[in-house]
Design an enzyme around this catalytic site. Structure first.
Site, mmCIF file in Angstrom:
data_model
loop_
_atom_site.group_PDB
_atom_site.id
_atom_site.type_symbol
_atom_site.label_atom_id
_atom_site.label_comp_id
_atom_site.label_asym_id
_atom_site.label_seq_id
_atom_site.Cartn_x
_atom_site.Cartn_y
_atom_site.Cartn_z
ATOM 1 N N ARG A 1 -10.370 -6.206 3.692
ATOM 2 C CA ARG A 1 -9.409 -5.358 4.394
ATOM 3 C C ARG A 1 -9.290 -5.882 5.817
ATOM 4 N NH1 ARG A 1 -7.288 0.063 4.494
ATOM 5 N NH2 ARG A 1 -7.072 0.808 6.629
ATOM 6 N N HIS B 1 -0.409 -3.710 0.660
ATOM 7 C CA HIS B 1 -1.459 -2.703 0.437
ATOM 8 C C HIS B 1 -1.410 -2.302 -1.041
ATOM 9 C CE1 HIS B 1 -4.531 -0.003 1.309
ATOM 10 N NE2 HIS B 1 -3.941 0.830 2.161
ATOM 11 N N GLN C 1 -3.202 0.867 -2.642
ATOM 12 C CA GLN C 1 -2.576 2.137 -2.273
ATOM 13 C C GLN C 1 -1.396 2.447 -3.184
ATOM 14 O OE1 GLN C 1 -3.377 4.501 0.346
ATOM 15 N NE2 GLN C 1 -1.964 5.646 -0.951
ATOM 16 N N ASP D 1 4.675 6.599 6.842
ATOM 17 C CA ASP D 1 3.412 6.071 7.364
ATOM 18 C C ASP D 1 3.432 6.264 8.877
ATOM 19 O OD1 ASP D 1 0.972 4.812 7.565
ATOM 20 O OD2 ASP D 1 1.685 2.814 7.007
ATOM 21 N N CYS E 1 0.033 7.570 2.890
ATOM 22 C CA CYS E 1 -1.207 6.830 2.642
ATOM 23 C C CYS E 1 -2.378 7.342 3.472
ATOM 24 C CB CYS E 1 -0.999 5.335 2.878
ATOM 25 S SG CYS E 1 -0.302 4.920 4.486
ATOM 26 N N ARG F 1 -6.993 6.969 -4.840
ATOM 27 C CA ARG F 1 -7.414 5.642 -4.394
ATOM 28 C C ARG F 1 -8.682 5.228 -5.141
ATOM 29 N NH1 ARG F 1 -6.388 3.592 0.508
ATOM 30 N NH2 ARG F 1 -7.202 1.677 -0.397
#
Length: 328
Positions: free
Chosen positions: A108, A135, A138, A231, A272, A316
């Site tokens: 990450r 991502h 996600q 987001d 997210c 997740r």
């Protein structure tokens, strides 16, 4: 069709067929049901994974760790301050070393090229926990959440991403929707120009799956949406951009009026996380004192019946568990 993903890295959904993504989602549904029933798994028994974090996280770290422990595996956590990666040792050398110790590597951070290099040189599956342009874990969690809360199949759904349409979540959604035949709309200001190469790649795949990939600043696009997604407006390290971003993106803040404009009483709100939806965080309060409302979604929407963000956050873990189980 038999799906075998053993040994394959998970760097972007563009590397997977629709059938392979469907397989991972089905596995995630199954693993979630088993956890709810209290059934202990052993799909990762004897496996060791390492989590490499250049960017901090709550959900990604917890998801990988709990998912691995649930299935009998072991986890080592490495943050940038706790290793020699990229400081005294190249990514290539680090990948070759870690590949000797571990059965899988999660990364990450920032540059997509780093996670690609880890996959190239480690000799073990590598999983993308987030980069500047993608991502993918996600998106799987988001799709799992959609399937839990919608009666229609994914390929009949319409997803609208609102706000900063050139960030990694917008691009990740383009990839995921293109692969799964979902109608995707990037809804944001003209001033934010979407990466042309990414659009071209997504639309090429969309031609094969029946997906539609749109970019617009026209609020008429909201009609018929099944999912409204957003987001935060400034990612880690971008705080200096906040005044300009607030001015540019406030017209695209998710409000109840926006949800009503979909004309869909069952429309879902997804995010997210973390989200700025009130002023209960230090950062939101500090910017409010400076005269800037950095909330990308109102508290009314965030706490409404439309919001399934905490189901999404839990998912997740279930989708990451499926990814590791499928590839190790």
């Amino acid at each position: 069709m038999t799906v075998n993903l053993k040994g394959k890295s998970f760097l972007t959904l563009m590397d997977f067929t629709s059938q392979e993504i469907r397989y991972i989602l089905d596995l995630a549904h199954d693993l979630k049901a088993k956890k709810a029933a209290g059934i202990t798994g052993n799909l990762l028994k004897g496996k060791n994974i390492v989590l490499m974090f250049e960017k901090t996280s709550t959900r990604t770290r917890c998801s990988f760790e709990v998912a691995c422990y649930d299935e009998g595996g072991h986890v080592t956590y490495l943050e940038s301050s706790g290793s020699q990666v990229s400081k005294k040792e190249s990514i290539e050398d680090s990948a070759k070393v870690l590949g000797r110790f571990f059965d899988g590597i999660e990364y990450r951070g920032y540059d997509q090229k780093v996670v690609e290099a880890l996959a190239e040189y480690s000799g073990v599956p590598v999983w993308n926990g987030l980069t500047d342009i993608d991502h993918p874990t996600q998106i799987l969690a988001d799709m799992l959440t959609m399937e839990e809360h919608m009666t229609k199949p994914l390929n009949k759904a319409k997803v609208i991403f609102c706000g900063d349409i050139r960030n990694n979540m917008s691009y990740a959604w383009m990839y995921g929707c293109a692969k799964m035949g979902i109608h995707f709309v990037a809804y944001g200001p003209d001033e934010l120009e979407v990466n042309k190469d990414i659009i071209v790649k997504a639309r090429k795949v969309a031609e094969e799956t029946g997906s539609v990939i749109e970019v617009t600043n026209n609020p008429n696009c909201l009609k018929g949406a099944d999912v409204i997604y957003t987001d935060i407006w400034a990612s880690m390290g971008e705080e200096e951009q906040i005044p300009a971003k607030v001015k540019l993106l406030t017209p695209f803040k998710v409000t109840m009026e926006m949800l009503k404009a979909t004309e869909n009483p069952e429309v879902l709100f997804l995010h997210c996380l973390p989200a700025f939806h009130d002023f209960e965080t230090k950062m939101a309060r500090e910017w409010k004192e400076k005269g800037y409302d950095i909330r990308e979604v109102t508290d009314e929407v965030f706490r409404s019946k439309h919001s399934v963000v905490f189901d999404e956050a839990e998912n997740r873990m279930h989708t990451i568990k499926a990814i590791m189980a499928a590839t190790l």
